[in-house]
Design a protein around this motif. Sequence first.
Motif, PDB file in Angstrom:
ATOM      1  N   ASP A   1      12.202  -1.223   1.109  1.00  0.00           N
ATOM      2  CA  ASP A   1      11.762  -2.619   1.027  1.00  0.00           C
ATOM      3  C   ASP A   1      12.994  -3.499   1.099  1.00  0.00           C
ATOM      4  O   ASP A   1      13.799  -3.534   0.158  1.00  0.00           O
TER       5      ASP A   1
ATOM      6  N   ASN B   1       4.991  -3.177  -4.027  1.00  0.00           N
ATOM      7  CA  ASN B   1       3.826  -3.420  -4.859  1.00  0.00           C
ATOM      8  C   ASN B   1       2.706  -2.441  -4.526  1.00  0.00           C
ATOM      9  O   ASN B   1       2.580  -1.968  -3.393  1.00  0.00           O
ATOM     10  N   LEU B   2       1.888  -2.166  -5.502  1.00  0.00           N
ATOM     11  CA  LEU B   2       0.807  -1.192  -5.321  1.00  0.00           C
ATOM     12  C   LEU B   2      -0.164  -1.598  -4.227  1.00  0.00           C
ATOM     13  O   LEU B   2      -0.747  -0.736  -3.543  1.00  0.00           O
TER      14      LEU B   2
ATOM     15  N   GLU C   1       0.407  -2.561  -1.427  1.00  0.00           N
ATOM     16  CA  GLU C   1       0.877  -2.104  -0.118  1.00  0.00           C
ATOM     17  C   GLU C   1       0.414  -0.695   0.210  1.00  0.00           C
ATOM     18  O   GLU C   1       0.493  -0.259   1.366  1.00  0.00           O
TER      19      GLU C   1
ATOM     20  N   GLN D   1      10.368   1.489  -3.176  1.00  0.00           N
ATOM     21  CA  GLN D   1       9.852   0.369  -3.963  1.00  0.00           C
ATOM     22  C   GLN D   1       8.725  -0.337  -3.197  1.00  0.00           C
ATOM     23  O   GLN D   1       8.558  -0.137  -1.997  1.00  0.00           O
TER      24      GLN D   1
ATOM     25  N   PRO E   1       7.839  -5.363 -11.890  1.00  0.00           N
ATOM     26  CA  PRO E   1       6.997  -5.438 -10.694  1.00  0.00           C
ATOM     27  C   PRO E   1       7.681  -4.835  -9.471  1.00  0.00           C
ATOM     28  O   PRO E   1       8.902  -4.890  -9.324  1.00  0.00           O
ATOM     29  N   GLY E   2       6.871  -4.258  -8.601  1.00  0.00           N
ATOM     30  CA  GLY E   2       7.382  -3.677  -7.372  1.00  0.00           C
ATOM     31  C   GLY E   2       7.909  -2.278  -7.522  1.00  0.00           C
ATOM     32  O   GLY E   2       8.430  -1.696  -6.573  1.00  0.00           O
ATOM     33  N   SER E   3       7.760  -1.702  -8.730  1.00  0.00           N
ATOM     34  CA  SER E   3       8.360  -0.400  -8.999  1.00  0.00           C
ATOM     35  C   SER E   3       7.443   0.522  -9.788  1.00  0.00           C
ATOM     36  O   SER E   3       7.909   1.482 -10.393  1.00  0.00           O
ATOM     37  N   ALA E   4       6.138   0.255  -9.768  1.00  0.00           N
ATOM     38  CA  ALA E   4       5.220   0.976 -10.653  1.00  0.00           C
ATOM     39  C   ALA E   4       5.254   2.483 -10.436  1.00  0.00           C
ATOM     40  O   ALA E   4       5.247   3.255 -11.403  1.00  0.00           O
TER      41      ALA E   4
END
Length: 246
Positions: free
Chosen positions: A195, A95-96, A98, A93, A147-150
């Motif tokens: 994460d 955000n993109l 990162e 997991q 969010p955080g899982s795209a």
Amino acid sequence: MSLTNKVIVITGGSSGIGAATAKLAVEAGAKVVIGARKEADLQKVVAATQSENILYQVTDVTQPDQVKALINLAINNFGRLDVLYNNAGIMPQGNLIEAKTASWQKMLNINVMGVLNGIAAALPLMKEQGHGLIMATDSVAGHVLYPGSAVYNGSKFAVRAIMEGLRQEEHNNGIKTGTISPGAVRTNLLSTTEDDQIRDLYERSNQAPNGSLAAEDVARAAIFMMDQPEGVDINEILVRPTGQGI
């Protein structure tokens, strides 16, 4: 219906949903072959069944030759392949922004290419037999975005698309398809999130009343999908814990 003497191959079979499904299938009279990367865990699953009708082989689903070898183990020992359950998966997991490109690539290799490698190994054999069921573990994350899982969402949406494409291409050839899409499940999948903040959020959710499923809950859904007449194809089961909101 009965699973007696059906030959079932399960990837990601060393723990969690895969291990629980393998145990239930053996109890139902099936002949089962499980694959995963950790041999010691595979051996524990086999020992727990106390049955001669389960075999294992160390398998990395990102390697087509190893997936093919797992299928061949079933064919060589049990004579055919009735069900392939592509269950292996991970859930990093973040955000993109990162830009965890190595983690993204690993997830796509396992979650998406692992399913494709299973299809490539099993489909020709099933078409020659004139029957077979190819399954995959998807996720609620393949139905909704958050969010955080795209990238994980993307991998699971891809599995749904691949499995529906397989259904459309092969339904006239006696090939059945099915995806199991679980919500929150108490398995070691959380250990792959990478994460800490997101992992803590999931763990708190799991501890809430009716906040998560046991692996056996999902395994029962998988067995139900397997245990249908040839003329019945249950293409998708989405199973959430009662307390899950998304």
